[in-house]
Design a protein around this motif. Structure first.
Motif, PDB file in Angstrom:
ATOM      1  N   LEU A 320       0.836  -1.307   0.049  1.00  0.00           N
ATOM      2  CA  LEU A 320       0.176   0.006   0.037  1.00  0.00           C
ATOM      3  C   LEU A 320       0.716   1.360  -0.048  1.00  0.00           C
ATOM      4  O   LEU A 320       1.701   1.257   1.016  1.00  0.00           O
ATOM      5  N   LEU A 321       0.870   1.971  -1.002  1.00  0.00           N
ATOM      6  CA  LEU A 321       1.691   3.253  -1.301  1.00  0.00           C
ATOM      7  C   LEU A 321       0.844   4.411  -0.963  1.00  0.00           C
ATOM      8  O   LEU A 321       0.152   4.805  -1.726  1.00  0.00           O
ATOM      9  N   PHE A 322       1.203   5.210   0.164  1.00  0.00           N
ATOM     10  CA  PHE A 322       0.365   6.177   0.638  1.00  0.00           C
ATOM     11  C   PHE A 322       1.034   7.521  -0.187  1.00  0.00           C
ATOM     12  O   PHE A 322       2.160   7.552  -0.407  1.00  0.00           O
ATOM     13  N   ALA A 323      -0.074   8.157  -0.590  1.00  0.00           N
ATOM     14  CA  ALA A 323       0.371   9.374  -1.343  1.00  0.00           C
ATOM     15  C   ALA A 323      -0.649  10.432  -1.047  1.00  0.00           C
ATOM     16  O   ALA A 323      -1.829  10.401  -0.659  1.00  0.00           O
ATOM     17  N   VAL A 324      -0.039  11.633  -0.891  1.00  0.00           N
ATOM     18  CA  VAL A 324      -0.955  12.900  -0.974  1.00  0.00           C
ATOM     19  C   VAL A 324      -0.664  13.547  -2.441  1.00  0.00           C
ATOM     20  O   VAL A 324       0.396  13.412  -2.932  1.00  0.00           O
ATOM     21  N   ASP A 325      -1.724  14.432  -2.961  1.00  0.00           N
ATOM     22  CA  ASP A 325      -1.538  14.670  -4.167  1.00  0.00           C
ATOM     23  C   ASP A 325      -0.704  15.982  -4.360  1.00  0.00           C
ATOM     24  O   ASP A 325      -1.259  17.109  -4.385  1.00  0.00           O
ATOM     25  N   ASN A 326       0.525  15.855  -4.274  1.00  0.00           N
ATOM     26  CA  ASN A 326       1.297  17.154  -4.377  1.00  0.00           C
ATOM     27  C   ASN A 326       2.713  16.659  -5.212  1.00  0.00           C
ATOM     28  O   ASN A 326       2.963  15.486  -5.358  1.00  0.00           O
ATOM     29  N   PRO A 327       3.505  17.619  -5.878  1.00  0.00           N
ATOM     30  CA  PRO A 327       4.419  17.428  -6.616  1.00  0.00           C
ATOM     31  C   PRO A 327       5.585  16.451  -5.998  1.00  0.00           C
ATOM     32  O   PRO A 327       6.140  15.686  -6.831  1.00  0.00           O
ATOM     33  N   SER A 328       5.768  16.767  -4.834  1.00  0.00           N
ATOM     34  CA  SER A 328       7.031  16.026  -4.130  1.00  0.00           C
ATOM     35  C   SER A 328       6.549  14.567  -4.107  1.00  0.00           C
ATOM     36  O   SER A 328       7.425  13.675  -4.264  1.00  0.00           O
ATOM     37  N   THR A 329       5.281  14.295  -3.754  1.00  0.00           N
ATOM     38  CA  THR A 329       4.985  12.754  -3.634  1.00  0.00           C
ATOM     39  C   THR A 329       5.138  12.208  -5.058  1.00  0.00           C
ATOM     40  O   THR A 329       5.701  10.861  -5.134  1.00  0.00           O
ATOM     41  N   VAL A 357      -2.948   4.280  -1.926  1.00  0.00           N
ATOM     42  CA  VAL A 357      -3.808   4.939  -0.872  1.00  0.00           C
ATOM     43  C   VAL A 357      -3.565   6.593  -0.903  1.00  0.00           C
ATOM     44  O   VAL A 357      -2.790   6.910  -0.916  1.00  0.00           O
ATOM     45  N   ALA A 358      -4.869   7.193  -0.904  1.00  0.00           N
ATOM     46  CA  ALA A 358      -5.221   8.446  -1.046  1.00  0.00           C
ATOM     47  C   ALA A 358      -5.005   8.768   0.318  1.00  0.00           C
ATOM     48  O   ALA A 358      -6.249   8.790   1.130  1.00  0.00           O
ATOM     49  N   ALA A 359      -3.950   9.296   0.832  1.00  0.00           N
ATOM     50  CA  ALA A 359      -3.759   9.469   2.273  1.00  0.00           C
ATOM     51  C   ALA A 359      -4.561  10.935   2.823  1.00  0.00           C
ATOM     52  O   ALA A 359      -4.228  11.964   1.817  1.00  0.00           O
ATOM     53  N   MET A 360      -4.991  11.256   3.821  1.00  0.00           N
ATOM     54  CA  MET A 360      -5.256  12.336   4.435  1.00  0.00           C
ATOM     55  C   MET A 360      -6.165  13.238   3.515  1.00  0.00           C
ATOM     56  O   MET A 360      -6.043  14.359   2.991  1.00  0.00           O
ATOM     57  N   PHE A 361      -7.082  12.261   2.812  1.00  0.00           N
ATOM     58  CA  PHE A 361      -7.887  13.110   1.692  1.00  0.00           C
ATOM     59  C   PHE A 361      -9.270  13.827   2.195  1.00  0.00           C
ATOM     60  O   PHE A 361     -10.084  13.341   2.889  1.00  0.00           O
ATOM     61  N   HIS A 362      -9.305  15.183   2.010  1.00  0.00           N
ATOM     62  CA  HIS A 362     -10.351  15.953   2.265  1.00  0.00           C
ATOM     63  C   HIS A 362     -11.562  15.906   1.453  1.00  0.00           C
ATOM     64  O   HIS A 362     -11.367  16.274   0.070  1.00  0.00           O
ATOM     65  N   SER A 363     -12.341  15.419   1.750  1.00  0.00           N
ATOM     66  CA  SER A 363     -13.584  14.949   0.824  1.00  0.00           C
ATOM     67  C   SER A 363     -14.767  16.039   0.886  1.00  0.00           C
ATOM     68  O   SER A 363     -15.298  15.990  -0.308  1.00  0.00           O
ATOM     69  N   ALA A 364     -15.043  16.664   1.883  1.00  0.00           N
ATOM     70  CA  ALA A 364     -16.187  17.477   1.874  1.00  0.00           C
ATOM     71  C   ALA A 364     -16.110  18.554   0.896  1.00  0.00           C
ATOM     72  O   ALA A 364     -15.069  19.310   0.954  1.00  0.00           O
ATOM     73  N   GLY A 365     -17.014  18.628   0.144  1.00  0.00           N
ATOM     74  CA  GLY A 365     -16.958  19.759  -0.851  1.00  0.00           C
ATOM     75  C   GLY A 365     -16.028  19.872  -1.756  1.00  0.00           C
ATOM     76  O   GLY A 365     -16.039  20.905  -2.384  1.00  0.00           O
ATOM     77  N   ASP A 366     -15.334  18.736  -2.104  1.00  0.00           N
ATOM     78  CA  ASP A 366     -14.311  18.678  -3.000  1.00  0.00           C
ATOM     79  C   ASP A 366     -14.276  17.481  -3.833  1.00  0.00           C
ATOM     80  O   ASP A 366     -13.327  16.707  -3.522  1.00  0.00           O
ATOM     81  N   ALA A 367     -15.248  17.207  -4.588  1.00  0.00           N
ATOM     82  CA  ALA A 367     -15.221  15.855  -5.523  1.00  0.00           C
ATOM     83  C   ALA A 367     -14.371  15.790  -6.623  1.00  0.00           C
ATOM     84  O   ALA A 367     -14.416  14.816  -7.233  1.00  0.00           O
ATOM     85  N   LYS A 368     -13.828  16.993  -7.043  1.00  0.00           N
ATOM     86  CA  LYS A 368     -12.674  16.554  -7.895  1.00  0.00           C
ATOM     87  C   LYS A 368     -11.374  16.189  -7.777  1.00  0.00           C
ATOM     88  O   LYS A 368     -10.682  15.829  -8.464  1.00  0.00           O
ATOM     89  N   ARG A 369     -11.132  16.355  -6.257  1.00  0.00           N
ATOM     90  CA  ARG A 369      -9.635  16.013  -6.169  1.00  0.00           C
ATOM     91  C   ARG A 369      -9.373  14.602  -6.109  1.00  0.00           C
ATOM     92  O   ARG A 369      -8.130  14.291  -6.603  1.00  0.00           O
ATOM     93  N   LEU A 370     -10.409  13.579  -5.696  1.00  0.00           N
ATOM     94  CA  LEU A 370     -10.086  12.156  -5.957  1.00  0.00           C
ATOM     95  C   LEU A 370      -9.618  11.682  -7.354  1.00  0.00           C
ATOM     96  O   LEU A 370      -8.691  11.031  -7.745  1.00  0.00           O
ATOM     97  N   PRO A 371     -10.607  12.245  -8.469  1.00  0.00           N
ATOM     98  CA  PRO A 371     -10.475  11.782  -9.821  1.00  0.00           C
ATOM     99  C   PRO A 371      -9.148  12.294 -10.209  1.00  0.00           C
ATOM    100  O   PRO A 371      -8.334  11.720 -10.943  1.00  0.00           O
ATOM    101  N   ALA A 372      -8.647  13.535  -9.916  1.00  0.00           N
ATOM    102  CA  ALA A 372      -7.254  14.224 -10.101  1.00  0.00           C
ATOM    103  C   ALA A 372      -6.124  13.360  -9.634  1.00  0.00           C
ATOM    104  O   ALA A 372      -5.020  13.244 -10.379  1.00  0.00           O
TER     105      ALA A 372
END
Length: 468
Positions: A320-329, A357-372
């Motif tokens: 399981l590879l934990f990732a947050v959606d930023n350039p350094s990751t 694994v989409a770690a620390m994923f803020h879901s509320a009101g941001d439906a576009k972040r997971l597809p991105a």
């Protein structure tokens, strides 16, 4: 003005260029080595047709190589297979990386391979031998939890997953492999319950054949869950008896080296094999004290370290590879995947064992972040570990049954992110002070998709023993 000296990267590129030149000029295989200081040399396989070292072409190659690579030139810029004591250690080494293939047997340019000699880091691209059926069964029950960057909630997720799986009736062993910064042990057990020895003790004692009798595991008493499951802990370091000396740092500084065999005629003992022995010893102790572990969670350390390399490439059936959606990751994972891409057989063996694994994923009101995040993960896998799709002139993809290139929408593909939700309630959570924290409703809500998805990817429980 004198010519500027080469830097580390430009010197290596120059060495590779000269290797290709030598392979073409002499129609011989060439291996480029780089030592622990980054100094390069060319090894030319002239065993079938020895070269004269004072030949004008050889002298010109040596002079040009030294000029292009200085100060990263090996003490012997050119070495020749006909004069080496054990040439097979270089020309047949398993950890060679192909730079360019031989064009035709006996004619045309020879092959070029690179061979790194480093203190750490070789396990990222080291080939793995086919595991025995018993070792494969062990590996299939191991889950590695890894993040290229620290601070992404990997250790907390390990604890939540252990509790959830125990609640389904499983016997769970958690192994703390974050040896430089142990953490999961404190979430699973009070200090008084930590066993006397840890993973570092097995690596040290096993180095001199003295690993028998170590107390490596303890059953967790600090993690609340219901049902007949169990959680066991194998800590990074032990908790010695009162008055018993224990120098964790002195042990840690000595564990990573590959070792020779204990006795004459024994094979070498690389770090990967010794870590495998340590984890197997922990699994065996749980079996002796209770029952075989149904799942083993390996809490790996972050970064490009040999612990992580061995955990992902050698030890685990699911990573399981934990990732947050930023350039350094993504840059970090690109470096990692590129290491594997250079070894196609290893890449093919690994890729279907990976999940993002989409770690620390803020879901509320941001439906576009997971597809991105999914888009970026799929693009990374597609450019490195997935098979490359040929495109016809009309723009259609020419896919064959042999190609492994899951589409973007495939929810079971390695690139499909498994989300862990993140809310403000998690910010002030102190697991060490609130031992019932895993039972809090917002914790269950944040990790529910993660835990249930991972459970679906696991092998079934061990069959219950037949009554005697």
């Amino acid at each position: 003005m004198s010519r500027s000296r080469a830097r580390f990267d430009t010197a290596w590129q120059a060495a590779l260029d000269h290797a290709r030149q030598a392979a073409a000029q002499f129609s011989m295989d060439v291996v480029v080595t780089r030592d622990v200081l980054g100094r390069a040399c060319l090894l030319i396989d002239d065993r079938g047709r020895p070269l004269a070292h004072d030949d004008a072409n050889v002298v010109a190659l040596r002079d040009s190589f030294e000029t292009a690579t200085r100060p990263f030139t090996g003490l012997e810029p050119l070495l020749f297979g006909d004069k080496l004591f054990a040439p097979q250690l270089y020309f047949d080494a398993d950890d060679r990386v192909e730079v360019s293939p031989r064009q035709a047997p006996g004619a045309g340019p020879g092959s070029v391979h690179a061979l790194e000699r480093t203190v750490i880091g070789t396990d990222w691209a080291r080939s793995t031998s086919a595991p025995s059926p018993g070792a494969l069964r062990r590996r299939d029950r191991r889950v590695a939890l890894y993040g290229f960057k620290g601070g992404v909630g990997r250790t907390t997720a390990t604890t939540v997953l252990a509790r959830y799986l125990a609640g389904t009736g499983r016997c769970v062993l958690v192994v703390d492999l974050d040896l430089e910064s142990p953490g999961v042990s404190n979430l699973l057990e009070d200090l008084a319950g930590i066993p006397r020895h840890g993973i570092v003790d097995h690596l040290i004692e096993g180095g001199v054949g003295n690993a028998d009798g170590l107390e490596l595991v303890a059953r967790s008493s600090a993690l609340p869950f219901k049902g007949n499951g169990e959680v066991w802990l194998a800590p990074a370091g032990g908790s010695p008896l009162e008055g018993e000396p224990y120098d964790y740092l002195a042990k840690l500084n000595r564990i990573y080296s590959d070792l020779a065999g204990l006795n004459p005629g024994d094979g070498d003992r690389p770090f990967a094999a010794r870590l495998e022995e340590a984890i197997a010893a922990c699994e065996d102790q749980v079996t002796e004290l209770s029952r075989p572990p149904d799942v083993v969670l390996l809490d790996s350390r972050a970064g490009m370290h040999d612990i992580a390399a061995v955990t992902l490439t050698h030890l685990s059936g699911l990573a399981l590879l934990f990732a947050v959606d930023n350039p350094s990751t993504w840059e970090g994972y690109k470096m990692l995947f590129t290491q594997w891409q250079r070894r196609p057989a290893l890449a093919r063996e690994l890729r279907e064992r990976l999940r993002i694994v989409a770690a620390m994923f803020h879901s509320a009101g941001d439906a576009k972040r997971l597809p991105a995040l999914r888009d970026r993960a799929q693009a990374l896998f597609a450019s490195t570990l997935y098979d490359q799709l040929d495109t016809d002139a009309d723009g259609t993809d020419d896919e064959s049954d042999e190609l492994y290139h899951p589409p973007l929408e495939d929810d079971d593909a390695p690139h499909a992110p498994i989300p862990i939700l993140f809310g403000n309630d998690l910010v002030g959570l102190d697991p060490l002070r609130s031992r019932d924290w895993p039972e809090l409703p917002f914790v269950d809500a944040a990790y529910r998709t993660f835990t249930t998805t991972v459970e679906r990817l696991l092998p079934p429980l061990h069959p219950a023993p037949e009554p005697s």
